[in-house]
Design a protein around this motif. Structure first.
Motif, PDB file in Angstrom:
ATOM      1  N   LEU A   9       0.825  -1.206   0.000  1.00  0.00           N
ATOM      2  CA  LEU A   9       0.000   0.000   0.000  1.00  0.00           C
ATOM      3  C   LEU A   9       0.862   1.261   0.000  1.00  0.00           C
ATOM      4  O   LEU A   9       0.546   2.248  -0.666  1.00  0.00           O
ATOM      5  N   THR A  10       1.959   1.219   0.735  1.00  0.00           N
ATOM      6  CA  THR A  10       2.882   2.355   0.764  1.00  0.00           C
ATOM      7  C   THR A  10       3.460   2.616  -0.630  1.00  0.00           C
ATOM      8  O   THR A  10       3.589   3.768  -1.060  1.00  0.00           O
ATOM      9  N   LYS A  11       3.765   1.546  -1.336  1.00  0.00           N
ATOM     10  CA  LYS A  11       4.294   1.686  -2.695  1.00  0.00           C
ATOM     11  C   LYS A  11       3.267   2.353  -3.608  1.00  0.00           C
ATOM     12  O   LYS A  11       3.629   3.188  -4.453  1.00  0.00           O
ATOM     13  N   LEU A  12       1.999   1.997  -3.451  1.00  0.00           N
ATOM     14  CA  LEU A  12       0.955   2.596  -4.281  1.00  0.00           C
ATOM     15  C   LEU A  12       0.871   4.103  -4.074  1.00  0.00           C
ATOM     16  O   LEU A  12       0.763   4.875  -5.025  1.00  0.00           O
ATOM     17  N   VAL A  13       0.920   4.525  -2.819  1.00  0.00           N
ATOM     18  CA  VAL A  13       0.698   5.939  -2.520  1.00  0.00           C
ATOM     19  C   VAL A  13       1.965   6.778  -2.656  1.00  0.00           C
ATOM     20  O   VAL A  13       1.895   8.010  -2.747  1.00  0.00           O
ATOM     21  N   ASP A  14       3.121   6.114  -2.694  1.00  0.00           N
ATOM     22  CA  ASP A  14       4.391   6.848  -2.811  1.00  0.00           C
ATOM     23  C   ASP A  14       4.890   6.974  -4.248  1.00  0.00           C
ATOM     24  O   ASP A  14       5.969   7.528  -4.483  1.00  0.00           O
ATOM     25  N   GLU A  15       4.148   6.450  -5.198  1.00  0.00           N
ATOM     26  CA  GLU A  15       4.567   6.559  -6.597  1.00  0.00           C
ATOM     27  C   GLU A  15       4.708   8.033  -6.982  1.00  0.00           C
ATOM     28  O   GLU A  15       3.866   8.868  -6.635  1.00  0.00           O
ATOM     29  N   ASP A  16       5.774   8.352  -7.686  1.00  0.00           N
ATOM     30  CA  ASP A  16       6.094   9.756  -8.002  1.00  0.00           C
ATOM     31  C   ASP A  16       4.929  10.486  -8.664  1.00  0.00           C
ATOM     32  O   ASP A  16       4.624  11.632  -8.317  1.00  0.00           O
ATOM     33  N   LYS A  17       4.253   9.826  -9.603  1.00  0.00           N
ATOM     34  CA  LYS A  17       3.236  10.510 -10.398  1.00  0.00           C
ATOM     35  C   LYS A  17       1.965  10.833  -9.608  1.00  0.00           C
ATOM     36  O   LYS A  17       1.106  11.555 -10.099  1.00  0.00           O
ATOM     37  N   ILE A  18       1.840  10.295  -8.374  1.00  0.00           N
ATOM     38  CA  ILE A  18       0.636  10.619  -7.601  1.00  0.00           C
ATOM     39  C   ILE A  18       0.972  11.271  -6.261  1.00  0.00           C
ATOM     40  O   ILE A  18       0.066  11.527  -5.461  1.00  0.00           O
ATOM     41  N   SER A  19       2.232  11.532  -6.009  1.00  0.00           N
ATOM     42  CA  SER A  19       2.623  12.073  -4.707  1.00  0.00           C
ATOM     43  C   SER A  19       1.972  13.416  -4.404  1.00  0.00           C
ATOM     44  O   SER A  19       1.773  13.768  -3.234  1.00  0.00           O
ATOM     45  N   ASP A  20       1.629  14.174  -5.463  1.00  0.00           N
ATOM     46  CA  ASP A  20       0.991  15.474  -5.240  1.00  0.00           C
ATOM     47  C   ASP A  20      -0.526  15.415  -5.369  1.00  0.00           C
ATOM     48  O   ASP A  20      -1.185  16.452  -5.396  1.00  0.00           O
ATOM     49  N   LYS A  21      -1.087  14.215  -5.437  1.00  0.00           N
ATOM     50  CA  LYS A  21      -2.536  14.062  -5.620  1.00  0.00           C
ATOM     51  C   LYS A  21      -3.273  13.828  -4.303  1.00  0.00           C
ATOM     52  O   LYS A  21      -4.504  13.778  -4.289  1.00  0.00           O
ATOM     53  N   ILE A  22      -2.544  13.670  -3.210  1.00  0.00           N
ATOM     54  CA  ILE A  22      -3.178  13.440  -1.917  1.00  0.00           C
ATOM     55  C   ILE A  22      -3.779  14.744  -1.399  1.00  0.00           C
ATOM     56  O   ILE A  22      -3.087  15.746  -1.251  1.00  0.00           O
ATOM     57  N   VAL A  23      -5.087  14.715  -1.128  1.00  0.00           N
ATOM     58  CA  VAL A  23      -5.758  15.914  -0.619  1.00  0.00           C
ATOM     59  C   VAL A  23      -6.186  15.739   0.835  1.00  0.00           C
ATOM     60  O   VAL A  23      -6.638  16.700   1.471  1.00  0.00           O
ATOM     61  N   TYR A  24      -6.050  14.509   1.345  1.00  0.00           N
ATOM     62  CA  TYR A  24      -6.394  14.268   2.739  1.00  0.00           C
ATOM     63  C   TYR A  24      -5.710  12.986   3.197  1.00  0.00           C
ATOM     64  O   TYR A  24      -5.643  12.002   2.465  1.00  0.00           O
ATOM     65  N   GLY A  25      -5.215  12.985   4.444  1.00  0.00           N
ATOM     66  CA  GLY A  25      -4.634  11.785   5.028  1.00  0.00           C
ATOM     67  C   GLY A  25      -3.218  11.540   4.558  1.00  0.00           C
ATOM     68  O   GLY A  25      -2.447  12.466   4.340  1.00  0.00           O
ATOM     69  N   GLY A  26      -2.883  10.268   4.398  1.00  0.00           N
ATOM     70  CA  GLY A  26      -1.544   9.875   3.987  1.00  0.00           C
ATOM     71  C   GLY A  26      -0.637   9.499   5.135  1.00  0.00           C
ATOM     72  O   GLY A  26       0.459   8.983   4.921  1.00  0.00           O
ATOM     73  N   GLU A  27      -1.082   9.738   6.393  1.00  0.00           N
ATOM     74  CA  GLU A  27      -0.239   9.394   7.534  1.00  0.00           C
ATOM     75  C   GLU A  27      -0.140   7.875   7.672  1.00  0.00           C
ATOM     76  O   GLU A  27      -1.057   7.141   7.333  1.00  0.00           O
ATOM     77  N   ARG A  28       0.974   7.425   8.218  1.00  0.00           N
ATOM     78  CA  ARG A  28       1.176   5.991   8.382  1.00  0.00           C
ATOM     79  C   ARG A  28       2.079   5.714   9.574  1.00  0.00           C
ATOM     80  O   ARG A  28       2.871   6.562   9.979  1.00  0.00           O
ATOM     81  N   ASP A  29       1.964   4.528  10.126  1.00  0.00           N
ATOM     82  CA  ASP A  29       2.805   4.090  11.234  1.00  0.00           C
ATOM     83  C   ASP A  29       3.194   2.644  10.975  1.00  0.00           C
ATOM     84  O   ASP A  29       2.372   1.737  11.122  1.00  0.00           O
TER      85      ASP A  29
END
Length: 495
Positions: free
Chosen positions: A314-334
């Motif tokens: 899941l981290t790999k999905l959200v950390d992909e370069d082309k979508i790193s600036d598409k997060i408008v809410y959340g993204g925190e992880r532990d």
């Protein structure tokens, strides 16, 4: 339901002794029990179904504790969405079983007159059920209920990715159910491989498409029928002019309130119009905070990610370069607690990883279109999802959505809740699955519909016997096509 059979843990030394020879012996033992007629009696079926109910009722705490260990699943989700739905399936089967087992009378035609006919539901034999980790109780016992109701002997293989629940299920099934006909086999790849090498009368698998293909290939060697409950990217189309607060609350409950997105029918992505997207995002933010607070990673009302491999995926999905600036809410992880907060992304590229894999987690992309009708083509350009959802007050849009979108199931103005309706079949289409179950559909999934025709010795017509003549041909042709007046004309010698 979802991503099963990944990130397998090594089997224990005790479990490792279950090899092909042991599997063959187990199947042989259960086949002997089935052939004795033990599982066919109505009383045996009812007794086992009542035992499952008692098992869930008397050991609720044991199951809840196991689910908390495996998934940090909140007690409410464990009691309602796992044990509650299992007990609901038991209740339905116990109430309806007399009707299900009763032969179904059907009509006959002129070709066999006089005669009567019926369809008899008979058990298939010895069946294998391989369940998933995300709802490790529901997805194990719900198909078992159908198999028992239909009169089969059963081997259940729980998911080793939820080891505490697997262990509890093995102990409780051995304690409450008939071990001569119902067994649990724990373990990982070696045990599953040994089981799949055997000849079964049906295999029921819940998981992902990759392992589904392995199951189907193994079944093909013995011409064994299968039910495959797989996954897919389930879309949610959100139209304007709706009760936005209700819609967003239902989306949140069906996404993050269902195992933190680790559910095969949860919202995988949303499609809405460019104009409406900001309102939707604002409403989602507000309601997520209302449900889980300002620090959702600390909320006790949301499940953790099942293990480190899925967390990394899941981290790999959200950390992909082309979508790193598409997060408008959340993204925190532990990483230590395996928690990822509810995360919303807007206008992610179609070729991004997150839009080309089943997410199976707390990430929710929102795609925007100019007109809501454009969403239909977007959905149909992808493999068939297990479920598709639409929020709208537009009657015409509802009708077009139902008629034009191909999915395992559809819910209008809510998500995931169609699973709770036992009068509806639950299953996929295309890459999202093969076959269906729930309620009577579970009974049917594990039954053979045997055609039975009854005839007496009266009314034996010489027409069917040689020597053949043109007159016989005309008469029989009219009979088999149901042309009663043509048959009468032929019998009377009329042209």
């Amino acid at each position: 339901m979802g991503e099963e059979q990944e990130d397998r843990k090594p089997a224990s030394s005790a479990a490792a002794v279950f090899d092909a020879e042991a599997a063959n012996g187990l199947v042989g033992e259960l086949r002997g029990s089935f052939r004795s007629g033990r599982t066919r009696s109505y009383e045996w079926r009812v007794g086992q179904l009542k035992a499952i109910w008692r098992m869930c009722d008397e050991h609720e705490k044991d199951v809840v504790d196991a689910l908390a260990l495996d998934l940090s699943k909140p007690e409410l989700e464990s009691v309602v969405y796992e044990l509650g739905m299992v007990k609901g399936s038991c209740k339905t089967a116990l109430k309806e079983l007399k009707h299900w087992v009763r032969p179904e009378k059907t009509k006959t035609g002129l070709a066999t007159f006089p005669s009567s006919a019926e369809i008899v539901s008979e058990p298939l034999g010895v069946v294998l059920i391989i369940s998933a980790w995300n709802y490790p109780v529901l997805l194990a016992l719900d198909p078992v209920i159908g198999a028992i109701a239909a009169g089969n002997a059963v081997v259940l293989k729980p998911s080793e990715i939820a080891p505490a629940t697997s262990s509890v299920l093995a102990k409780l099934v051995a304690k409450f159910l008939d071990c001569s006909s119902i067994r649990v086999v724990e373990g990982g790849v070696p045990e599953t491989t040994a089981l799949l090498a055997q000849k079964w009368d049906k295999i029921f698998y819940t998981g992902n498409g990759h392992v589904g293909r392995i199951v189907m290939a193994a079944a093909a060697k013995h011409l064994t029928p299968v039910v495959l409950e797989l996954g897919g990217k389930c879309p949610v189309v959100v139209d304007s002019g709706i009760n936005l607060q209700v819609a967003t609350r239902r989306i949140i409950a069906g996404k993050w309130g269902s195992n933190n997105g680790q559910t095969c029918v949860s919202a995988d992505y949303i499609i809405t119009t460019k104009d409406y997207a900001p309102k939707l995002v604002d409403s989602l933010k507000k309601e997520i905070e209302r449900f889980y607070g300002k620090k959702p990673l600390e909320s006790k009302d949301i499940s953790r990610i099942v293990n480190s491999n899925h967390f990394a995926r899941l981290t790999k999905l959200v950390d992909e370069d082309k979508i790193s600036d598409k997060i408008v809410y959340g993204g925190e992880r532990d990483k230590d607690s395996l928690r990822i907060s509810p995360t919303i992304l807007v206008d992610v590229p179609q070729d991004s990883l997150i839009m080309n894999e089943e997410i199976f987690g707390p990430l929710l992309p929102i795609l925007t279109v100019n007109k809501i009708e454009e969403s239909f083509d977007l959905i149909n350009s992808r493999p068939n999802p297990l479920a598709a959802y639409l929020f709208t007050n537009n009657k015409e849009l509802k009708e077009r959505f139902v008629m034009s979108v191909s999915a395992g199931g559809i819910t209008i103005n809510d998500i995931t809740v169609h699973l709770a309706v036992h009068t509806l079949p639950f299953g996929g289409v295309g890459e999202s699955g093969l076959g269906s179950y729930h309620g009577k559909f579970s009974f049917d999934a594990f039954s053979h519909k045997k055609a039975v025709l009854y005839r007496g010795f009266a009314g034996d017509a010489t027409l069917r016997y040689p020597p053949y003549t043109k007159t016989k041909l005309r008469i029989l042709k009219a009979f088999v096509t149901g042309d009663i007046w043509g048959a009468i004309r032929a019998l009377l010698g009329w042209a």
